[in-house]
Design a protein around this motif. Structure first.
Motif, short mmCIF file in Angstrom:
data_model
loop_
_atom_site.label_atom_id
_atom_site.label_comp_id
_atom_site.label_asym_id
_atom_site.label_seq_id
_atom_site.Cartn_x
_atom_site.Cartn_y
_atom_site.Cartn_z
N ARG A 330 12.17 48.50 75.10
CA ARG A 330 11.19 49.16 74.23
C ARG A 330 10.44 50.26 74.99
NH1 ARG A 330 10.21 43.77 72.58
NH2 ARG A 330 8.38 43.70 73.96
N ARG A 331 10.10 50.02 76.22
CA ARG A 331 9.38 51.04 76.99
C ARG A 331 10.25 52.26 77.26
NH1 ARG A 331 5.81 47.74 81.51
NH2 ARG A 331 4.82 46.30 80.07
N GLU A 333 12.71 53.32 75.35
CA GLU A 333 12.81 54.06 74.11
C GLU A 333 11.54 54.85 73.82
OE1 GLU A 333 13.68 51.06 71.28
OE2 GLU A 333 15.82 50.88 71.82
N GLU A 334 10.38 54.28 74.14
CA GLU A 334 9.12 54.99 73.93
C GLU A 334 9.04 56.23 74.81
OE1 GLU A 334 4.31 54.21 74.50
OE2 GLU A 334 5.75 52.56 74.73
#
Length: 583
Positions: A330-331, A333-334
């Motif tokens: 997730r990080r 992708e952010e």
């Protein structure tokens, strides 16, 4: 006016890009390019990361028991791991253990299960092979012509499977494969050994092979014993050394490894003591006197333990590995979305490298070169000492039941000794330099092994019992120092490497490197046996010379690895701040 507007827009875009880059650095935990002047060292030990091939993300803050917490109170930060100047080493260790209890205790239990089976298999393989026809002279041939090819084959299959399937699935398949064979051996192969071992081939080999190669004929003739020896050897390398430490390296923060890694082995030491007691008293548990019945009882016990291994590994993967990987994804992708919004090009994932491309990268790494040299030297010296020691044991314990009982006593003593060493090892790591800690095992094997060989060469038959006792002590203290000092020191180096080196490099060194060392030692021993006309006692002077040469190389490899500066003492280098999780 248009020029001014374009300049302002360019400045705003540039400022926005710098802000995004600064935020990315904070999220990724990258250290700043400057440090406060006269920053006091916070930790006796400093881990300096080698530049990774891809940005390395910190563990998620919400990972229970293993990452930085949202409140920032866990001792995964350097200032929390090492307390104020007045605090003792014991209080620092206890603070880490209290915060990591939900992670530390299951890992110790997993290590207990793996080491329990490893001790049973290790003692059983020696009992079966050494007390059979051919004795300890078979070990060099089995190691070179059976164990080494099997290790290379597993490394290839492991590399291919790791690219296609998850680590958890590969682990489950591997454990099931091992246990299926051990059950087959206990219930089918060993009871029917007289039919499966061809007497015609044994007679032919006895007449065709020279005196120095007679043991090779016994290895082929007793092929079921050889196969059991190979799979038992691979269990220790594949399950215990490789898979456990891969899991530990993925889930342990490098600042906590100084305390946790030496203590992980406490579970293994308790397992060695417990399995040693079972081997000593297996007649009571099995209820029958034949060794075949004892073998079935031991294999049934290891199968039950293997079920516990699979269940506990699945829970650890579900509790710690998967949440961490999901948070890292997730990080990443952010960060990619922010880079795209700021006008920067999104970073494309690196294509997976082939087996040979990985091999080229790993061979060029100075750290992995030193670790490989250490593994080779450790395998050679250990094999030299153990072959001579086990040959002397066969002269005293020719009955497999007596031999198994003695090895049970040795395993119990080894568990107690290693347990004490691992309790004090965190203090040793904090008080001594990495070079000093990693040099204990090579110096012990070099000088202790030399004294043992001199006693074997010049000693009289009247002191044979004392020589066996000295060899047993060297075996116990050598393995205790390896698992309590050398192994944790090596793992601290692996943590500083990139992900490819931690996985593929560690697999190559732990599985093939150690077996390659034993195989090189076995090859030299085969040459020695030819000159000694098949009598292992006549090869001891040549083995002692080889021990001194390889032990010296081992010490030099440790010194070179310490000089690379991956793990340094605070007094030898300026303090480098470890990456912190985003606040």
């Amino acid at each position: 006016m248009e020029t001014t507007t374009r300049t302002m827009r360019s400045g705003l875009v540039g400022r926005q890009g710098r802000l995004v880059a600064a935020r990315r650095d904070r999220v990724l935990g990258r250290p700043r390019s400057f440090a406060p002047p006269n920053h006091p060292p916070q930790n006796k030990w400093v881990v300096v990361r080698a530049p990774p091939t891809r940005p390395e993300l910190p563990p998620p803050r919400a990972a229970s028991g293993n990452g930085a917490s949202a409140s920032g109170g866990l001792p995964s930060d350097p200032e929390n791991v090492t307390s104020s100047e007045g605090s003792t080493f014991v209080s620092r260790q206890l603070s880490v253990l209290r915060a990591k209890a939900s992670y530390f205790l299951p890992m110790c239990l997993l290590f207990f299960f793996m080491a329990f089976n490893n001790t049973i298999f290790d003692s059983t393989k020696d009992t079966i092979l050494i007390t059979a026809i051919g004795g300890a002279e078979q070990i060099p041939f089995v190691t070179l012509y059976a164990v080494l090819p099997a290790s290379c084959l597993f490394l290839f299959l492991f590399s291919v499977a790791s690219k296609r399937y998850s680590r958890r699935r590969v682990f489950n398949w591997t454990v099931c494969l091992f246990m299926s064979f051990f059950a087959l051996f206990a219930y089918v192969l060993y009871p029917n050994r007289d039919y499966l071992h061809s007497d015609a081939f044994a007679a032919w080999a006895s007449g065709a092979l020279p005196q120095g190669l007679q043991a090779l004929g016994h290895v082929v003739h007793q092929w079921t014993f050889t196969l059991f020896y190979v799979l038992s050897e691979l269990w220790g390398d594949v399950i215990l050394s490789l898979n456990f430490w891969v899991l530990a390296n993925e889930t342990t923060d490098h600042k906590d490894a100084i305390v946790l890694y030496p203590l992980f082995g406490l579970g293994a030491n308790v397992a060695q003591f417990a399995s040693g007691q079972i081997l000593r008293n297996v007649r009571r548990f099995s209820g029958e006197m034949t060794y075949g019945s004892q073998l079935k009882f031991l294999v049934n016990l290891t199968i039950a333990v293997a079920v516990g291994i699979l269940a506990l590994h699945h829970w650890l993967d579900l509790k710690f590995v998967r949440p961490k990987l999901a948070a890292l994804k997730r990080r990443q992708e952010e960060l990619e979305r922010e880079e795209a919004a700021s006008g920067g090009a999104a970073s494309e994932p690196e294509p997976k490298k082939s087996f040979w491309e990985n091999a080229k990268v790993l061979i060029s790494s100075p750290a992995l070169q030193c670790l490989a040299a250490i593994a080779l030297a450790q395998g050679i010296t250990t094999n030299l000492v153990e072959v001579a020691w086990k040959a002397s044991l066969r002269e005293k314990f020719s009955d497999p039941r007596l031999y198994s009982q003695f090895m049970g006593s040795v395993s119990s003593a080894l568990g107690l000794c290693t347990g004490v060493a691992m309790v004090v090892s965190p203090t040793i790591f904090l008080k001594c330099t990495w070079r000093q800690v990693a040099s204990v095992n090579p110096n012990l094997m070099l000088w202790g092994g030399l004294a043992f060989f001199l006693a074997m060469i010049f000693g009289s038959p009247q002191i044979q019992g004392g020589i066996i006792l000295g060899g047993t002590a060297l075996y116990i203290f050598g393995r205790a120092s390896k698992f309590s000092l050398l192994k944790p020191a090596e793992e601290m180096v692996y943590i500083t490497l990139d992900d490819n080196a931690r996985r593929s490099g560690k697999a190559a060194i732990d599985v093939v490197g150690s077996q390659m060392g034993k195989s090189l030692s076995s090859l030299m021993q085969q040459v020695f046996l030819i000159f000694g006309q098949g009598k292992i006692q006549r090869t001891y002077p040549m083995m002692a010379v080889l021990l001194v040469a390889v032990g010296t190389v081992w010490i030099k490899a440790v010194e070179r690895l310490a000089g690379l500066g991956l793990v340094k003492d605070a007094g030898e280098a300026p303090q480098v701040e470890a990456p912190k999780a985003a606040q």
